[in-house]
Design a protein around this motif. Structure first.
Motif, PDB file in Angstrom:
ATOM      1  N   ASP A  32       0.832  -1.202   0.000  1.00 39.31           N
ATOM      2  CA  ASP A  32       0.000   0.000   0.000  1.00 39.31           C
ATOM      3  C   ASP A  32       0.875   1.264   0.000  1.00 39.31           C
ATOM      4  O   ASP A  32       0.618   2.206  -0.748  1.00 39.31           O
ATOM      5  CB  ASP A  32      -0.910  -0.024   1.235  1.00 39.31           C
ATOM      6  CG  ASP A  32      -2.138   0.823   1.020  1.00 39.31           C
ATOM      7  OD1 ASP A  32      -2.787   0.637  -0.018  1.00 39.31           O
ATOM      8  OD2 ASP A  32      -2.422   1.684   1.867  1.00 39.31           O
ATOM      9  N   ILE A  33       1.914   1.259   0.811  1.00 38.11           N
ATOM     10  CA  ILE A  33       2.845   2.405   0.832  1.00 38.11           C
ATOM     11  C   ILE A  33       3.498   2.560  -0.543  1.00 38.11           C
ATOM     12  O   ILE A  33       3.608   3.653  -1.088  1.00 38.11           O
ATOM     13  CB  ILE A  33       3.923   2.213   1.933  1.00 38.11           C
ATOM     14  CG1 ILE A  33       3.280   2.389   3.314  1.00 38.11           C
ATOM     15  CG2 ILE A  33       5.087   3.180   1.745  1.00 38.11           C
ATOM     16  CD1 ILE A  33       4.213   2.093   4.477  1.00 38.11           C
ATOM     17  N   GLN A  36       0.671   3.843  -3.012  1.00 40.36           N
ATOM     18  CA  GLN A  36       0.076   5.141  -2.716  1.00 40.36           C
ATOM     19  C   GLN A  36       1.137   6.223  -2.522  1.00 40.36           C
ATOM     20  O   GLN A  36       1.015   7.326  -3.040  1.00 40.36           O
ATOM     21  CB  GLN A  36      -0.789   5.065  -1.450  1.00 40.36           C
ATOM     22  CG  GLN A  36      -1.886   4.016  -1.500  1.00 40.36           C
ATOM     23  CD  GLN A  36      -2.939   4.286  -2.556  1.00 40.36           C
ATOM     24  OE1 GLN A  36      -3.054   5.390  -3.070  1.00 40.36           O
ATOM     25  NE2 GLN A  36      -3.706   3.268  -2.902  1.00 40.36           N
ATOM     26  N   ASP A  37       2.169   5.913  -1.736  1.00 41.61           N
ATOM     27  CA  ASP A  37       3.097   6.976  -1.331  1.00 41.61           C
ATOM     28  C   ASP A  37       4.318   7.054  -2.241  1.00 41.61           C
ATOM     29  O   ASP A  37       4.658   8.135  -2.709  1.00 41.61           O
ATOM     30  CB  ASP A  37       3.461   6.787   0.140  1.00 41.61           C
ATOM     31  CG  ASP A  37       2.197   6.850   1.012  1.00 41.61           C
ATOM     32  OD1 ASP A  37       1.509   7.881   0.966  1.00 41.61           O
ATOM     33  OD2 ASP A  37       1.875   5.862   1.681  1.00 41.61           O
ATOM     34  N   GLY A  39       4.044   5.861  -5.003  1.00 39.87           N
ATOM     35  CA  GLY A  39       3.269   6.125  -6.216  1.00 39.87           C
ATOM     36  C   GLY A  39       2.987   7.589  -6.466  1.00 39.87           C
ATOM     37  O   GLY A  39       2.685   7.972  -7.591  1.00 39.87           O
ATOM     38  N   SER A  40       3.068   8.447  -5.433  1.00 39.95           N
ATOM     39  CA  SER A  40       2.760   9.854  -5.713  1.00 39.95           C
ATOM     40  C   SER A  40       3.827  10.475  -6.613  1.00 39.95           C
ATOM     41  O   SER A  40       3.548  11.453  -7.296  1.00 39.95           O
ATOM     42  CB  SER A  40       2.506  10.665  -4.427  1.00 39.95           C
ATOM     43  OG  SER A  40       3.633  10.707  -3.618  1.00 39.95           O
ATOM     44  N   CYS A  41       5.025   9.916  -6.645  1.00 39.04           N
ATOM     45  CA  CYS A  41       6.034  10.369  -7.625  1.00 39.04           C
ATOM     46  C   CYS A  41       6.272   9.352  -8.748  1.00 39.04           C
ATOM     47  O   CYS A  41       6.563   9.723  -9.880  1.00 39.04           O
ATOM     48  CB  CYS A  41       7.370  10.645  -6.937  1.00 39.04           C
ATOM     49  SG  CYS A  41       7.477  12.278  -6.192  1.00 39.04           S
ATOM     50  N   GLY A  43       4.102   6.942  -9.705  1.00 35.82           N
ATOM     51  CA  GLY A  43       2.860   6.444 -10.294  1.00 35.82           C
ATOM     52  C   GLY A  43       2.389   5.189  -9.582  1.00 35.82           C
ATOM     53  O   GLY A  43       3.207   4.358  -9.179  1.00 35.82           O
ATOM     54  N   MET A  44       1.061   5.049  -9.423  1.00 31.46           N
ATOM     55  CA  MET A  44       0.524   3.841  -8.776  1.00 31.46           C
ATOM     56  C   MET A  44       0.890   2.589  -9.557  1.00 31.46           C
ATOM     57  O   MET A  44       1.049   1.519  -8.998  1.00 31.46           O
ATOM     58  CB  MET A  44      -1.003   3.916  -8.688  1.00 31.46           C
ATOM     59  CG  MET A  44      -1.507   4.782  -7.571  1.00 31.46           C
ATOM     60  SD  MET A  44      -3.304   4.921  -7.671  1.00 31.46           S
ATOM     61  CE  MET A  44      -3.792   3.426  -6.831  1.00 31.46           C
ATOM     62  N   THR A  45       0.995   2.759 -10.875  1.00 32.36           N
ATOM     63  CA  THR A  45       1.350   1.617 -11.714  1.00 32.36           C
ATOM     64  C   THR A  45       2.868   1.499 -11.854  1.00 32.36           C
ATOM     65  O   THR A  45       3.354   0.636 -12.581  1.00 32.36           O
ATOM     66  CB  THR A  45       0.738   1.778 -13.118  1.00 32.36           C
ATOM     67  OG1 THR A  45       1.197   3.037 -13.643  1.00 32.36           O
ATOM     68  CG2 THR A  45      -0.771   1.810 -13.068  1.00 32.36           C
ATOM     69  N   LYS A  47       4.874   3.282 -13.383  1.00 36.50           N
ATOM     70  CA  LYS A  47       5.410   3.598 -14.714  1.00 36.50           C
ATOM     71  C   LYS A  47       6.168   4.924 -14.712  1.00 36.50           C
ATOM     72  O   LYS A  47       6.649   5.369 -15.749  1.00 36.50           O
ATOM     73  CB  LYS A  47       4.267   3.662 -15.736  1.00 36.50           C
ATOM     74  CG  LYS A  47       3.742   2.293 -16.122  1.00 36.50           C
ATOM     75  CD  LYS A  47       2.578   2.419 -17.095  1.00 36.50           C
ATOM     76  CE  LYS A  47       1.928   1.071 -17.349  1.00 36.50           C
ATOM     77  NZ  LYS A  47       0.559   1.213 -17.863  1.00 36.50           N
ATOM     78  N   GLY A  48       6.210   5.590 -13.565  1.00 40.32           N
ATOM     79  CA  GLY A  48       6.971   6.825 -13.483  1.00 40.32           C
ATOM     80  C   GLY A  48       6.084   8.047 -13.428  1.00 40.32           C
ATOM     81  O   GLY A  48       4.892   7.998 -13.760  1.00 40.32           O
ATOM     82  N   GLY A  49       6.664   9.154 -12.990  1.00 44.03           N
ATOM     83  CA  GLY A  49       5.990  10.440 -12.893  1.00 44.03           C
ATOM     84  C   GLY A  49       7.104  11.449 -12.734  1.00 44.03           C
ATOM     85  O   GLY A  49       8.010  11.490 -13.565  1.00 44.03           O
ATOM     86  N   TYR A 106       0.279  -1.326  -9.077  1.00 44.73           N
ATOM     87  CA  TYR A 106      -1.180  -1.371  -9.031  1.00 44.73           C
ATOM     88  C   TYR A 106      -1.740  -1.735 -10.392  1.00 44.73           C
ATOM     89  O   TYR A 106      -1.289  -1.234 -11.413  1.00 44.73           O
ATOM     90  CB  TYR A 106      -1.741  -0.019  -8.593  1.00 44.73           C
ATOM     91  CG  TYR A 106      -3.238  -0.039  -8.480  1.00 44.73           C
ATOM     92  CD1 TYR A 106      -3.838  -0.598  -7.360  1.00 44.73           C
ATOM     93  CD2 TYR A 106      -4.038   0.454  -9.499  1.00 44.73           C
ATOM     94  CE1 TYR A 106      -5.219  -0.658  -7.252  1.00 44.73           C
ATOM     95  CE2 TYR A 106      -5.416   0.406  -9.405  1.00 44.73           C
ATOM     96  CZ  TYR A 106      -5.998  -0.148  -8.281  1.00 44.73           C
ATOM     97  OH  TYR A 106      -7.359  -0.201  -8.182  1.00 44.73           O
TER      98      TYR A 106
ATOM     99  N   ARG B 103      -2.711  10.615 -15.298  1.00 44.56           N
ATOM    100  CA  ARG B 103      -1.279  10.333 -15.222  1.00 44.56           C
ATOM    101  C   ARG B 103      -0.720   9.764 -16.526  1.00 44.56           C
ATOM    102  O   ARG B 103       0.422  10.042 -16.912  1.00 44.56           O
ATOM    103  CB  ARG B 103      -1.054   9.356 -14.044  1.00 44.56           C
ATOM    104  CG  ARG B 103       0.253   8.654 -14.011  1.00 44.56           C
ATOM    105  CD  ARG B 103       1.414   9.597 -13.904  1.00 44.56           C
ATOM    106  NE  ARG B 103       1.658  10.010 -12.536  1.00 44.56           N
ATOM    107  CZ  ARG B 103       2.235  11.171 -12.207  1.00 44.56           C
ATOM    108  NH1 ARG B 103       2.593  12.017 -13.133  1.00 44.56           N
ATOM    109  NH2 ARG B 103       2.450  11.481 -10.961  1.00 44.56           N
ATOM    110  N   ASN B 126       2.979  10.520 -20.248  1.00 45.22           N
ATOM    111  CA  ASN B 126       2.940  10.768 -18.813  1.00 45.22           C
ATOM    112  C   ASN B 126       2.688  12.255 -18.589  1.00 45.22           C
ATOM    113  O   ASN B 126       3.489  13.082 -19.012  1.00 45.22           O
ATOM    114  CB  ASN B 126       4.301  10.381 -18.211  1.00 45.22           C
ATOM    115  CG  ASN B 126       4.222  10.129 -16.724  1.00 45.22           C
ATOM    116  OD1 ASN B 126       3.608  10.899 -16.001  1.00 45.22           O
ATOM    117  ND2 ASN B 126       4.853   9.072 -16.274  1.00 45.22           N
ATOM    118  N   TYR B 144       5.196  15.214 -18.652  1.00 51.59           N
ATOM    119  CA  TYR B 144       6.510  14.768 -18.177  1.00 51.59           C
ATOM    120  C   TYR B 144       7.245  14.043 -19.308  1.00 51.59           C
ATOM    121  O   TYR B 144       8.437  14.235 -19.501  1.00 51.59           O
ATOM    122  CB  TYR B 144       6.334  13.792 -17.009  1.00 51.59           C
ATOM    123  CG  TYR B 144       6.018  14.437 -15.674  1.00 51.59           C
ATOM    124  CD1 TYR B 144       6.160  15.809 -15.463  1.00 51.59           C
ATOM    125  CD2 TYR B 144       5.613  13.652 -14.598  1.00 51.59           C
ATOM    126  CE1 TYR B 144       5.896  16.367 -14.228  1.00 51.59           C
ATOM    127  CE2 TYR B 144       5.348  14.211 -13.356  1.00 51.59           C
ATOM    128  CZ  TYR B 144       5.485  15.565 -13.175  1.00 51.59           C
ATOM    129  OH  TYR B 144       5.230  16.114 -11.946  1.00 51.59           O
TER     130      TYR B 144
END
Lengths: 108, 414
Positions: A32-33, A36-37, A39-41, A43-45, A47-49, A106, B103, B126, B144
């Motif tokens: 979950d961490i 969710q957490d 994942g905030s940078c 991505g939940m999946t 795949k990056g952000g 996710y 996203r 993205n 991004y």
């Protein structure tokens, strides 16, 4: 006496085992961490952000110890924070193994 | 020509049955009346305004809930919006359509009344957010991967312009803090390149770009003051913010709040803070300190720091109630179970609420009497009375994140 020694040995071994792998409930929390957490940078999946992708093909060639150290210490000069104050070493190692095995992302 | 009412002929030819005939007519009339009245009820339900509508992101499901804030109820759900683990929404000026930025580079136009997807495109690999132009005709998305801004026709979502954020040959920056600005402009920041760009969209297919370099290290988000006068970018890589006067861009970007955390050890930041126009309360701006558990207060006349308010954790959203009397703050992991309320007169925290783990977003109703708070881990949206600071209502929404009310349609920078 020998039985006592064996008992101590066994309990030590199981304690080590417990320290090595988080129990089932903690594993759920860690995933979950991750989603969710982290994942905030990332991505939940995963795949990056703002942060890079954490999917196995992106991690290939990066040593396990390097990944563990990155999570523990963060990467100074980037947005990656140190997770050492939040997660135990054994929990970080377990998470790295999940990532390397392509687990933990996710899926809808 | 055939008789349109064949039943009438035998009836008139047979007077004995007249009573039965009248009964039939009465029954038919009643039936028709019933149909008509149900039609009228239907029409009354279908005909409604959209000024009290909101969209709530269900981040884990790629879905949105459409809710109304007059009676605080859920109207419907729209699915199939892809990866919404980070998502934001802007509205068409008629408040009928919501544009959802996902996203995964997805841009989806939703009809709030018909509760359906009008069109959906994947415009990049993205993305992080978007904006609608002053004239309502253009939708811009900040990406991004590949780093840059793409611009689309608001009606059709057909591509109009592409603005690669190329800051060195072959190197493109992630784009953050994209807002609309008066003068048919978009303003945004380049995370990797330490730049702010203005895109003048008067000729939509040929944007005119003005670039500001060395604005400070790693701008993480940007916002425009509610009057559209100033663009303010938060810096992650150093203590301070970058300020651009949009009335006088020729004067360049200046650094404000330099070294706000002087001497303090920076704390780890587990979630990037956000900036939005809501952050301005009267003549003061309330902004998150980065790496410090503080809200910084800036005088918007001289852009000097007035105060720093110690708070519960790393602030994420710092949002002024529309009347500017209160500022509400939520926090990054591992302190994301709380919300604090700051009195803007005394600059003191007057309440610490604990809605539950994973408070991700807050949205005030347009006149500020209620605030909606999403609580991810409890799959709840809570509605608080901002006068009593008590919860009034809970709505079940699966893993909610952003809450976006349609009144945003008429706010610069939202």
């Amino acid at each position: 006496m020998r039985r006592l020694a064996l008992g101590i040995l066994l309990s030590l071994a199981s304690a080590a085992l417990l320290a090595g792998v988080p129990d089932r409930q903690r594993q759920t929390e860690l995933i979950d961490i991750l989603q969710q957490d982290c994942g905030s940078c990332h991505g939940m999946t995963l795949k990056g952000g703002l942060g890079p992708s954490l999917l196995p093909d992106q991690l290939r060639g990066k040593p396990r110890d390097f990944l563990i150290a990155t999570i523990r210490e963060g990467r100074p000069g980037t947005a990656m924070p140190p997770w050492g104050p939040i997660l135990k070493e054994s929990e970080i190692a377990w998470l790295v193994d999940q990532l390397l095995a392509g687990k933990g992302a996710y899926r809808q | 020509m055939t008789d349109p009412n064949p039943a009438a002929a035998p009836a008139s030819a047979c007077p004995v049955n007249r009573l039965g005939e009248w009964r039939t007519v009465a029954l038919v009339a009643l039936f028709v009346l019933g149909m008509l009245s149900s039609l009228v009820v239907h029409a009354a339900q279908a005909l409604r305004g959209t000024g009290d509508l909101a969209v709530i992101i269900e981040r884990a499901d790629g879905a949105v809930r459409i809710v109304e804030t007059t009676h605080n109820s859920v109207l419907g759900r729209v699915e199939g919006l892809g990866d919404l683990s980070h998502a934001s929404v802007v509205y068409s000026r008629d408040e009928r359509y919501a544009y959802v930025f996902g996203r995964d580079g997805g841009l989806t136009k939703i009809d709030l009344l018909e509760q359906r997807i009008v069109r959906r495109i994947i415009q990049s690999g993205n993305s992080i957010g978007g904006a609608i132009s002053q004239d309502g005709r253009l939708i811009a998305v900040s990406n991004y991967t590949p780093g840059g801004v793409r611009v689309f026709d608001a009606e059709t979502l057909d591509p109009v312009a592409d603005i690669p954020a190329e800051y060195a040959p072959g190197r493109r920056s992630k784009v953050v803090g994209l807002v609309d600005a008066p003068g048919q402009r978009f303003v945004f920041s380049l995370w990797d390149a330490n730049q702010i760009w203005i895109a003048d969209m008067h000729d939509p297919k040929h944007p005119r770009i003005t670039k500001f370099r060395d604005i400070g290290k790693n701008p993480y988000d940007g916002m425009i003051t509610p009057d559209g006068h100033y663009y303010l970018a938060g810096l992650f890589g150093e203590d301070g913010m970058a300020l651009l006067d949009l009335w006088h861009p020729e004067q360049g970007v200046r650094r404000v709040l330099e070294h706000y955390g002087r001497g303090d050890q920076k704390l780890p930041v587990y979630k990037m803070p956000h900036l939005e126009g809501w952050t301005v309360a009267g003549t003061r701006a309330f902004v998150p300190a980065v790496g410090h558990h503080e809200v910084l207060v800036i005088d918007t006349q001289d852009w000097k720091q007035v105060a720093s308010i110690p708070v519960y954790g790393q602030p994420v959203f710092v949002m002024a109630r529309p009347d500017a009397r209160q500022v509400w703050v939520n926090f990054a992991f591992p302190n994301n179970e709380a919300v604090q309320v700051i009195d803007t007169e005394t600059l003191k925290v007057i309440e610490t609420l604990k809605p539950g783990k994973g408070v991700l977003h807050m949205e005030f109703e347009p006149r500020g009497e209620e605030v909606w708070i999403s609580v991810r881990d409890r799959s709840l949206v809570q509605v608080y009375d901002t006068g009593t600071l008590k919860m009034k209502r809970m709505i079940t929404v699966h893993k909610p994140s952003g809450i976006f009310m349609s009144a945003r349609a008429h706010r610069i920078g939202l």
